[in-house]
Design an enzyme around this catalytic site. Structure first.
Site, mmCIF file in Angstrom:
data_model
loop_
_atom_site.group_PDB
_atom_site.id
_atom_site.type_symbol
_atom_site.label_atom_id
_atom_site.label_comp_id
_atom_site.label_asym_id
_atom_site.label_seq_id
_atom_site.Cartn_x
_atom_site.Cartn_y
_atom_site.Cartn_z
ATOM 1 N N ILE A 200 -20.159 6.737 -15.406
ATOM 2 C CA ILE A 200 -19.631 7.850 -16.198
ATOM 3 C C ILE A 200 -20.642 8.969 -16.377
ATOM 4 O O ILE A 200 -20.324 10.011 -16.912
ATOM 5 C CB ILE A 200 -19.111 7.398 -17.593
ATOM 6 C CG1 ILE A 200 -20.115 6.471 -18.285
ATOM 7 C CG2 ILE A 200 -17.744 6.781 -17.500
ATOM 8 C CD1 ILE A 200 -19.686 6.064 -19.685
ATOM 9 N N PHE B 53 -32.781 9.047 -18.370
ATOM 10 C CA PHE B 53 -33.252 7.665 -18.489
ATOM 11 C C PHE B 53 -32.557 6.707 -17.531
ATOM 12 O O PHE B 53 -32.918 5.556 -17.453
ATOM 13 C CB PHE B 53 -33.068 7.170 -19.923
ATOM 14 C CG PHE B 53 -34.011 7.820 -20.891
ATOM 15 C CD1 PHE B 53 -35.332 7.415 -20.981
ATOM 16 C CD2 PHE B 53 -33.588 8.863 -21.697
ATOM 17 C CE1 PHE B 53 -36.206 8.016 -21.864
ATOM 18 C CE2 PHE B 53 -34.456 9.473 -22.580
ATOM 19 C CZ PHE B 53 -35.775 9.057 -22.665
ATOM 20 N N ASP C 226 -34.574 14.602 -28.920
ATOM 21 C CA ASP C 226 -33.796 15.126 -27.793
ATOM 22 C C ASP C 226 -32.358 15.420 -28.223
ATOM 23 O O ASP C 226 -31.406 15.059 -27.544
ATOM 24 C CB ASP C 226 -33.822 14.113 -26.643
ATOM 25 C CG ASP C 226 -33.433 14.759 -25.317
ATOM 26 O OD1 ASP C 226 -33.411 16.006 -25.252
ATOM 27 O OD2 ASP C 226 -33.152 14.021 -24.368
HETATM 28 P P1 ATP Z 1 -30.268 12.586 -21.367
HETATM 29 O O1 ATP Z 1 -30.748 11.465 -20.512
HETATM 30 O O2 ATP Z 1 -31.212 13.662 -21.435
HETATM 31 O O3 ATP Z 1 -29.801 12.081 -22.689
HETATM 32 P P2 ATP Z 1 -27.507 12.933 -20.844
HETATM 33 O O4 ATP Z 1 -27.187 12.789 -22.279
HETATM 34 O O5 ATP Z 1 -26.703 13.925 -20.079
HETATM 35 O O6 ATP Z 1 -29.018 13.259 -20.637
HETATM 36 P P3 ATP Z 1 -27.063 10.118 -20.648
HETATM 37 O O7 ATP Z 1 -27.464 9.949 -22.068
HETATM 38 O O8 ATP Z 1 -27.634 9.155 -19.675
HETATM 39 O O9 ATP Z 1 -27.393 11.557 -20.112
HETATM 40 O O10 ATP Z 1 -25.495 10.075 -20.580
HETATM 41 C C1 ATP Z 1 -24.807 10.410 -19.400
HETATM 42 C C2 ATP Z 1 -23.343 10.563 -19.708
HETATM 43 O O11 ATP Z 1 -22.818 9.279 -19.987
HETATM 44 C C3 ATP Z 1 -23.070 11.393 -20.952
HETATM 45 O O12 ATP Z 1 -22.804 12.722 -20.642
HETATM 46 C C4 ATP Z 1 -21.839 10.766 -21.549
HETATM 47 O O13 ATP Z 1 -20.679 11.458 -21.115
HETATM 48 C C5 ATP Z 1 -21.828 9.362 -20.986
HETATM 49 N N1 ATP Z 1 -22.165 8.416 -22.051
HETATM 50 C C6 ATP Z 1 -23.406 8.057 -22.487
HETATM 51 N N2 ATP Z 1 -23.321 7.155 -23.477
HETATM 52 C C7 ATP Z 1 -21.998 6.933 -23.665
HETATM 53 C C8 ATP Z 1 -21.258 6.109 -24.577
HETATM 54 N N3 ATP Z 1 -21.853 5.333 -25.466
HETATM 55 N N4 ATP Z 1 -19.906 6.163 -24.525
HETATM 56 C C9 ATP Z 1 -19.287 6.956 -23.626
HETATM 57 N N5 ATP Z 1 -19.919 7.742 -22.757
HETATM 58 C C10 ATP Z 1 -21.259 7.747 -22.762
#
Ligand code: ATP
Ligand code: MG
Length: 671
Positions: free
Chosen positions: A352, A357, A471
């Site tokens: 998704i 990270f 962040d």
């Molecule tokens: P960063 O690593 O800087 O936080 P980011 O927030 O875009 O960047 P991730 O935190 O890895 O990246 O999340 C990637 C994507 O996965 C998010 O945009 C979100 O849509 C989805 N995601 C992350 N955690 C969840 C969750 N608990 N439930 C649903 N979707 C999620």
């Protein structure tokens, strides 16, 4: 001293129970407060679970008048068909009221959650719950609801009252396990000549003292501390409430009237205080002495015995606490096979998203629970034990505006974090997309701003650890089914092993466009660097424009400059998202822009704390200082050179864990 007070309080409530002489009218109509009925696990109508559940609920109902307000039971014999359930009545209600409430609950829970294997229903006077997993002696903070009485009067004194009184009754309730088996405490106090505050705390008595204590403290952390005249937080395992009117049966919880002792000053005001007429009522002083002396002696003996018992058991409790911690570490650990099965072996259809990270996958556990699996990239420098410990700490942080960490998986090279799945994607998905922007009208954006502020305040001030997010940004705000915001990725610096205890910060995490200047340039971070990111986020939410990709034809270089210019020129409404059309409150928007500008001030001391931000968002009448020109961070990129590698990463909107030459002390300490 505190312990002595607790002992006295214990005695007061105990005496209240022993001398309970007033009975209540059982015919109270129970009004439902909330129903927790997750649709993640369901049963079919003719299944064994269904008949076990019906048997369980009727056994709970038929035991309600005889079990001192708490009863847990099970029905069924085999594994996943066993139904576990319990009810808890408020500590002050009579058996009749308890029976009445539990009967209503038994009926309504099955009617309103017809297929759910797990459900909790709350009323003023009782709660009833069941599950297909054992729930006894387990601290459960899920499915909670908070309920505020919105009297928009700022009562600083109530805020003060909280931290002293609520804390006090939490300790009393946690320590109590009186003869009737309750963990329940109330307190009343005058806070002005006109108003009195009534507060209550209660746990299910199956919890250990430490679980009850931590549940109550967590609940108290979630109470509105912003001048509301009343509030409550209810969990399956515990609840707390305060009001400026008496909402429990004072006669049932009050201590007996003090015996009239000649020459003794009357005790400080407590509910139901009895008049002391100095013996004029005609009772001979010999009789008084005959009554009072044995009572005083037995109370003293009791205190002595209680202290002795506590000292003896405290060492045993500590051992039990250590065992508890170990079992938590184990219970949060998922097997890699479970994660593989849940995500179809990390298939690309289940992917998704991907962030700084690692990759995120959607998954489904065998019991139907939907999860988000973050597979950390293998470059994390964190040791196994630290990773486990930090994950457990972060998993304990629970708030309606935080994405819940359910557990972790550590096998071979794999380091995986398992989160609750939040269904409506992240805020940036809506905010910065021309077609989806209009799905977020002004009132939902207001709700989102308020929720983020409360979640961040919890991380900064109210949780058991002080967590600086480092962040905060639109992609780290996820939206639940009702478009409530949930902050994600808090505590990543801890889990990832970034400068937790070193005095010199060696690595930096953050996202270009949201980082406070002192953090980006010198690596200095504090709660105020989060406040800066919150300010940027708030202005993005109002304007629908991304700070890091901002472009305006009128010469402004970034969102902050653009907002400031319009504020200074008296045209702040120019910056709002055009999709609002006319459907927004001018006042609210102006207040939010004002708060946003205060948060992005260059001088750390001029930025408000999140506590003041929450107060300001709740009460627009609070006087705010005028904002000065904010930090224009993007104009001076050359100043950021101390951070190695930033130039090559600055186009990204992902977190950037970077090395820095030298930066200074951090704030992230257990309380
Ligand atoms: P960063 O690593 O800087 O936080 P980011 O927030 O875009 O960047 P991730 O935190 O890895 O990246 O999340 C990637 C994507 O996965 C998010 O945009 C979100 O849509 C989805 N995601 C992350 N955690 C969840 C969750 N608990 N439930 C649903 N979707 C999620
Ligand atoms: Mg993220």
């Amino acid at each position: 001293m505190l312990m002595n007070f607790n002992i006295l309080k214990f005695l007061v409530v105990l005496c209240g129970n022993i001398f309970l002489i007033f009975s209540q009218n059982g015919q109270v109509n129970s009004t439902r407060l909330a129903l927790f009925c997750p649709n993640t696990t369901s049963y079919s109508p003719n299944s064994t679970y269904s008949s076990n559940l019906n048997a369980l609920v009727s056994s709970l109902s038929s035991n309600a008048s005889t079990r001192n307000g708490f009863y847990n039971s099970t029905a069924g014999h085999t594994g996943s068909d066993i139904a576990y359930g319990l009810f808890l009545c408020r500590g002050d209600v009579s058996p009749d009221v308890c029976q009445n409430c539990v009967s209503t609950a038994s009926k309504e829970i099955l009617e309103n959650c017809p297929k759910g294997k797990i459900a909790v229903i709350w009323y003023d006077e009782c709660l009833l719950r069941y599950s297909n997993r054992s729930i006894v002696a387990t601290e459960d903070l899920s499915g909670w609801m908070d309920h505020f009485l919105y009297n928009n009067i700022l009562l600083i004194i109530i805020v003060f009252y909280f931290f002293s009184t609520m804390d006090e009754i939490a300790s009393v309730a946690a320590n109590e396990n009186d003869r009737s088996g309750r963990k329940f405490a109330t307190k009343e106090a005058n806070f002005s000549s006109l108003e009195r505050v009534y507060s209550l705390a209660q746990c299910t008595p199956d919890l250990s003292e430490s679980s009850c204590d931590s549940c109550l403290r967590f609940a108290i952390g979630n109470l509105p501390s912003d001048g509301k005249k009343g509030g409550r937080v209810i969990f399956p395992s515990c609840n707390v409430r305060y009001e400026t009117y008496s909402f429990y049966n004072i006669t049932a919880v009050a201590p007996p009237p003090p015996p009239p002792v000649r020459g003794t000053p009357p005790p400080p005001s407590i509910s139901n205080s009895a008049s002391s007429d100095g013996g004029k009522g005609g009772i001979a002083s010999g009789v008084i002495v005959a009554i009072v002396v044995p009572i005083v002696v037995s109370v003293l003996l009791f205190i002595f015995g209680f202290c002795w018992l506590r000292r003896r058991t405290s060492r045993e409790l500590n051992v039990a606490k250590d065992a508890d911690e170990i079992s938590t570490v184990e219970s949060l650990q998922y097997h890699l096979n479970t994660i593989r099965a849940a995500t179809s072996n990390f298939s690309s259809e289940n992917k998704i998203g991907e962030g700084g990270f690692g990759v995120v996958y959607k998954g489904k556990l065998p019991d139907g629970l939907e999860i988000a699996v973050k597979r950390l990239s293998r470059s994390s420098g964190q040791g196994v034990e630290e990773f486990k410990n930090e994950s457990v700490l972060i998993a304990k942080l629970q708030h309606r505006n935080l994405v819940r960490l359910l557990g972790y998986c550590l096998e071979g090279d794999e380091k995986i974090l398992v989160y609750e799945f939040v269904p409506n994607k992240s805020l940036d998905y809506f905010l910065f997309d021309h077609e989806k922007q209009n799905l977020l009208d002004w009132s939902s954006r207001c709700k989102i701003i308020g929720g983020i502020a409360r979640g961040l305040l919890y991380l900064h001030e109210d949780s058991r650890l002080r967590i600086i997010h480092r962040d905060l940004k639109a992609s780290n705000i996820l939206l639940d089914a009702e478009m409530n915001p949930k902050i994600s990725d808090f505590g990543m610096a801890r889990i990832f092993g970034i400068d937790q205890s070193e005095e010199i910060t060696r690595r930096i995490v953050g996202t270009y466009g949201y980082m406070a200047p002192e953090y980006a340039m010198h690596g200095q971070y504090s709660v105020k660097s989060d406040v800066f990111s919150f300010g940027v986020l708030l202005l993005e939410i109002i304007s629908g424009k991304k700070n890091s990709a901002f472009y305006q034809s009128d010469g402004a270089e970034d969102l902050l400059s653009y907002v400031w210019k319009n504020w200074r020129d008296g045209t702040p409404l120019n910056i709002i998202d055009p999709t609002f059309a006319e459907s927004y409150s001018r006042n609210e928007v102006m207040q939010c822009i004002h708060i946003g500008l205060l948060c992005v001030q260059e001088d750390v001391n001029e930025r408000p704390t999140m506590e003041s931000v929450v107060l300001m968002l709740n009460s627009y009448s609070i006087t705010k200082r005028a904002p000065k020109q904010p930090a224009f961070f993007f104009r001076s990129q050359s100043e950021m050179l101390p951070i190695k590698g930033l130039e090559s990463d600055q186009s990204t909107s992902k977190s950037i864990p970077l090395s820095v030459n030298e930066v200074s002390i951090t704030e992230m300490e257990p309380r």
